[in-house]
Design a protein around this motif. Structure first.
Motif, PDB file in Angstrom:
ATOM      1  N   THR A  65       0.856  -1.186   0.000  1.00 43.90           N
ATOM      2  CA  THR A  65       0.000   0.000   0.000  1.00 43.90           C
ATOM      3  C   THR A  65       0.894   1.238   0.000  1.00 43.90           C
ATOM      4  O   THR A  65       2.103   1.154   0.259  1.00 43.90           O
ATOM      5  CB  THR A  65      -0.894   0.023   1.248  1.00 43.90           C
ATOM      6  N   GLU A  66       0.305   2.396  -0.295  1.00 43.39           N
ATOM      7  CA  GLU A  66       1.075   3.639  -0.292  1.00 43.39           C
ATOM      8  C   GLU A  66       1.651   3.908   1.091  1.00 43.39           C
ATOM      9  O   GLU A  66       2.772   4.404   1.225  1.00 43.39           O
ATOM     10  CB  GLU A  66       0.190   4.805  -0.734  1.00 43.39           C
ATOM     11  N   GLU A  67       0.870   3.568   2.132  1.00 44.97           N
ATOM     12  CA  GLU A  67       1.343   3.780   3.493  1.00 44.97           C
ATOM     13  C   GLU A  67       2.567   2.912   3.783  1.00 44.97           C
ATOM     14  O   GLU A  67       3.524   3.361   4.426  1.00 44.97           O
ATOM     15  CB  GLU A  67       0.226   3.457   4.495  1.00 44.97           C
ATOM     16  N   GLU A  68       2.538   1.663   3.310  1.00 50.34           N
ATOM     17  CA  GLU A  68       3.659   0.764   3.552  1.00 50.34           C
ATOM     18  C   GLU A  68       4.903   1.222   2.802  1.00 50.34           C
ATOM     19  O   GLU A  68       6.027   1.107   3.307  1.00 50.34           O
ATOM     20  CB  GLU A  68       3.287  -0.657   3.136  1.00 50.34           C
ATOM     21  N   PHE A 106      -9.751 -26.093  -9.831  1.00 49.73           N
ATOM     22  CA  PHE A 106      -9.106 -25.107  -8.976  1.00 49.73           C
ATOM     23  C   PHE A 106      -8.668 -23.910  -9.806  1.00 49.73           C
ATOM     24  O   PHE A 106      -7.917 -24.053 -10.771  1.00 49.73           O
ATOM     25  CB  PHE A 106      -7.866 -25.710  -8.304  1.00 49.73           C
ATOM     26  N   TYR A 107      -9.144 -22.742  -9.432  1.00 52.03           N
ATOM     27  CA  TYR A 107      -8.682 -21.500 -10.042  1.00 52.03           C
ATOM     28  C   TYR A 107      -7.733 -20.812  -9.060  1.00 52.03           C
ATOM     29  O   TYR A 107      -8.007 -20.745  -7.861  1.00 52.03           O
ATOM     30  CB  TYR A 107      -9.854 -20.566 -10.336  1.00 52.03           C
ATOM     31  N   MET A 108      -6.613 -20.308  -9.580  1.00 50.14           N
ATOM     32  CA  MET A 108      -5.694 -19.551  -8.757  1.00 50.14           C
ATOM     33  C   MET A 108      -6.143 -18.089  -8.807  1.00 50.14           C
ATOM     34  O   MET A 108      -6.226 -17.507  -9.885  1.00 50.14           O
ATOM     35  CB  MET A 108      -4.261 -19.665  -9.280  1.00 50.14           C
ATOM     36  N   ILE A 109      -6.448 -17.516  -7.657  1.00 47.21           N
ATOM     37  CA  ILE A 109      -7.001 -16.159  -7.635  1.00 47.21           C
ATOM     38  C   ILE A 109      -6.231 -15.286  -6.649  1.00 47.21           C
ATOM     39  O   ILE A 109      -5.428 -15.784  -5.849  1.00 47.21           O
ATOM     40  CB  ILE A 109      -8.498 -16.167  -7.256  1.00 47.21           C
ATOM     41  N   THR A 110      -6.495 -13.992  -6.704  1.00 49.74           N
ATOM     42  CA  THR A 110      -5.894 -13.032  -5.787  1.00 49.74           C
ATOM     43  C   THR A 110      -6.981 -12.113  -5.254  1.00 49.74           C
ATOM     44  O   THR A 110      -7.784 -11.578  -6.028  1.00 49.74           O
ATOM     45  CB  THR A 110      -4.821 -12.192  -6.495  1.00 49.74           C
ATOM     46  N   TYR A 111      -7.022 -11.938  -3.964  1.00 49.80           N
ATOM     47  CA  TYR A 111      -7.986 -11.016  -3.373  1.00 49.80           C
ATOM     48  C   TYR A 111      -7.694  -9.584  -3.824  1.00 49.80           C
ATOM     49  O   TYR A 111      -6.563  -9.253  -4.183  1.00 49.80           O
ATOM     50  CB  TYR A 111      -7.907 -11.071  -1.844  1.00 49.80           C
ATOM     51  N   ASN A 112      -8.711  -8.756  -3.782  1.00 52.72           N
ATOM     52  CA  ASN A 112      -8.520  -7.342  -4.106  1.00 52.72           C
ATOM     53  C   ASN A 112      -7.549  -6.713  -3.107  1.00 52.72           C
ATOM     54  O   ASN A 112      -7.426  -7.170  -1.965  1.00 52.72           O
ATOM     55  CB  ASN A 112      -9.848  -6.584  -4.047  1.00 52.72           C
ATOM     56  N   ASN A 113      -6.897  -5.657  -3.537  1.00 53.68           N
ATOM     57  CA  ASN A 113      -5.981  -4.952  -2.644  1.00 53.68           C
ATOM     58  C   ASN A 113      -6.718  -4.060  -1.653  1.00 53.68           C
ATOM     59  O   ASN A 113      -6.173  -3.667  -0.620  1.00 53.68           O
ATOM     60  CB  ASN A 113      -5.001  -4.087  -3.447  1.00 53.68           C
ATOM     61  N   LYS A 114      -7.990  -3.741  -1.993  1.00 51.79           N
ATOM     62  CA  LYS A 114      -8.754  -2.851  -1.129  1.00 51.79           C
ATOM     63  C   LYS A 114     -10.232  -3.186  -1.234  1.00 51.79           C
ATOM     64  O   LYS A 114     -10.728  -3.515  -2.309  1.00 51.79           O
ATOM     65  CB  LYS A 114      -8.509  -1.386  -1.529  1.00 51.79           C
ATOM     66  N   TYR A 115     -10.935  -3.114  -0.108  1.00 56.38           N
ATOM     67  CA  TYR A 115     -12.374  -3.359  -0.066  1.00 56.38           C
ATOM     68  C   TYR A 115     -13.059  -2.220   0.685  1.00 56.38           C
ATOM     69  O   TYR A 115     -12.460  -1.593   1.568  1.00 56.38           O
ATOM     70  CB  TYR A 115     -12.687  -4.681   0.653  1.00 56.38           C
ATOM     71  N   PRO A 125     -18.789 -10.652   0.298  1.00 60.38           N
ATOM     72  CA  PRO A 125     -18.182 -10.272   1.586  1.00 60.38           C
ATOM     73  C   PRO A 125     -16.680 -10.075   1.451  1.00 60.38           C
ATOM     74  O   PRO A 125     -16.011 -10.787   0.706  1.00 60.38           O
ATOM     75  CB  PRO A 125     -18.505 -11.468   2.480  1.00 60.38           C
ATOM     76  N   ALA A 126     -16.165  -9.097   2.174  1.00 58.21           N
ATOM     77  CA  ALA A 126     -14.728  -8.830   2.151  1.00 58.21           C
ATOM     78  C   ALA A 126     -14.007  -9.800   3.075  1.00 58.21           C
ATOM     79  O   ALA A 126     -14.478 -10.084   4.179  1.00 58.21           O
ATOM     80  CB  ALA A 126     -14.460  -7.395   2.589  1.00 58.21           C
ATOM     81  N   PRO A 127     -12.866 -10.336   2.641  1.00 58.03           N
ATOM     82  CA  PRO A 127     -12.083 -11.217   3.526  1.00 58.03           C
ATOM     83  C   PRO A 127     -11.441 -10.386   4.623  1.00 58.03           C
ATOM     84  O   PRO A 127     -11.406  -9.152   4.547  1.00 58.03           O
ATOM     85  CB  PRO A 127     -11.032 -11.787   2.574  1.00 58.03           C
ATOM     86  N   PRO A 128     -10.933 -11.023   5.665  1.00 53.78           N
ATOM     87  CA  PRO A 128     -10.215 -10.274   6.704  1.00 53.78           C
ATOM     88  C   PRO A 128      -9.098  -9.433   6.072  1.00 53.78           C
ATOM     89  O   PRO A 128      -8.457  -9.857   5.110  1.00 53.78           O
ATOM     90  CB  PRO A 128      -9.637 -11.385   7.596  1.00 53.78           C
ATOM     91  N   LYS A 129      -8.863  -8.265   6.611  1.00 50.34           N
ATOM     92  CA  LYS A 129      -7.924  -7.323   6.002  1.00 50.34           C
ATOM     93  C   LYS A 129      -6.524  -7.905   5.850  1.00 50.34           C
ATOM     94  O   LYS A 129      -5.802  -7.565   4.905  1.00 50.34           O
ATOM     95  CB  LYS A 129      -7.864  -6.041   6.834  1.00 50.34           C
ATOM     96  N   TYR A 134      -3.571 -11.053  -1.183  1.00 54.70           N
ATOM     97  CA  TYR A 134      -2.912 -12.357  -1.196  1.00 54.70           C
ATOM     98  C   TYR A 134      -3.557 -13.324  -2.197  1.00 54.70           C
ATOM     99  O   TYR A 134      -4.736 -13.213  -2.529  1.00 54.70           O
ATOM    100  CB  TYR A 134      -2.972 -13.004   0.196  1.00 54.70           C
ATOM    101  N   ASN A 135      -2.761 -14.292  -2.654  1.00 54.27           N
ATOM    102  CA  ASN A 135      -3.281 -15.365  -3.498  1.00 54.27           C
ATOM    103  C   ASN A 135      -4.117 -16.321  -2.665  1.00 54.27           C
ATOM    104  O   ASN A 135      -3.908 -16.461  -1.462  1.00 54.27           O
ATOM    105  CB  ASN A 135      -2.129 -16.168  -4.118  1.00 54.27           C
ATOM    106  N   THR A 136      -5.055 -16.999  -3.311  1.00 54.40           N
ATOM    107  CA  THR A 136      -5.792 -18.066  -2.669  1.00 54.40           C
ATOM    108  C   THR A 136      -6.370 -18.972  -3.755  1.00 54.40           C
ATOM    109  O   THR A 136      -5.994 -18.846  -4.921  1.00 54.40           O
ATOM    110  CB  THR A 136      -6.903 -17.516  -1.749  1.00 54.40           C
TER     111      THR A 136
END
Length: 217
Positions: A65-68, A106-115, A125-129, A134-136
């Motif tokens: 993230t920009e903050e990081e 099985f599909y290799m996916i990546t969660y959004n960077n922001k919700y 539903p948004a996954p835990p922050k 991350y990939n899943t």
């Protein structure tokens, strides 16, 4: 980006064999009693660790993230393994039995960077922050379709887009199928995070440890 999950694959093969045997005996529940995993899919520990380590360079890192970036926070290694409960796998296999499905893709996916966490969306539903970016894995039900090329395994799920082909028309039945991804149920479903995966049970990820920890006996 390609993911490799040999151990998870072997477990699902075993459960799939169970489902097939149950269909022959008209059993209602899915169980693994009396089922032997074929030697052709078994992987020895040395090879498994080698393959898991090979994937490390392909897994990459989670976008910062920009903050990081401003805080000069080190990049976070991306997901190396995913855990699903036995009950979740049984639920999927039971549904496949009822709907004449033949497997799981099985599909290799990546969660959004922001919700947007200010709104509640039950359908999305948004996954835990801590898992953002991350990939899943995404698992989709499949059904056998007889084509000129032989039996193919087509995705089927609720509201599937209708396409002008005999294969997709065959797949597009009333059965809902499923699209399933990781759902937080217990500690250790997705790793990383945390960075020390062995401490939560992922014993094939020794190469990621800052130091070797003692494994439970």
């Amino acid at each position: 980006m390609k993911l490799k999950f040999p151990i998870l694959f072997s477990a699902l093969v075993a459960l799939s064999v169970t489902a097939c045997k149950q269909k022959e005996t008209a059993a209602v529940e899915t169980t693994s009693k009396g089922v032997t995993i074929p030697d052709s899919v078994l992987v020895d520990v040395t090879t498994a660790r080698e393959y898991v380590k090979n994937y490390a360079s392909h897994a990459g890192y989670v976008d910062q993230t920009e903050e990081e970036i401003r805080a000069r926070v080190p990049k976070k290694p991306d997901t190396r393994c995913v855990w699903f409960s036995k009950d979740r796998l049984k639920q999927m296999l039971n549904q496949l039995e009822k709907e004449d499905g033949d497997g799981v893709r099985f599909y290799m996916i990546t969660y959004n960077n922001k919700y947007d966490t200010t709104t509640t969306d039950k359908k999305r539903p948004a996954p835990p922050k801590k898992y953002w970016g991350y990939n899943t894995l995404l698992m989709v039900s499949t059904r056998p379709v007889d084509t000129k090329e032989g039996i193919l395994h087509f995705d089927y799920y609720k509201d599937i887009v209708k396409q002008e082909s005999s294969a997709s028309k065959t797949v597009n039945k009333d059965n809902p199928g499923f699209i399933v991804t990781f759902v937080p149920e217990n500690r250790g479903e997705l790793c990383p995070p945390p960075s020390n995966c062995v401490s939560i049970g992922a014993t094939l990820l020794l190469d990621t440890l800052p130091k070797i920890v003692s494994l439970p006996k």
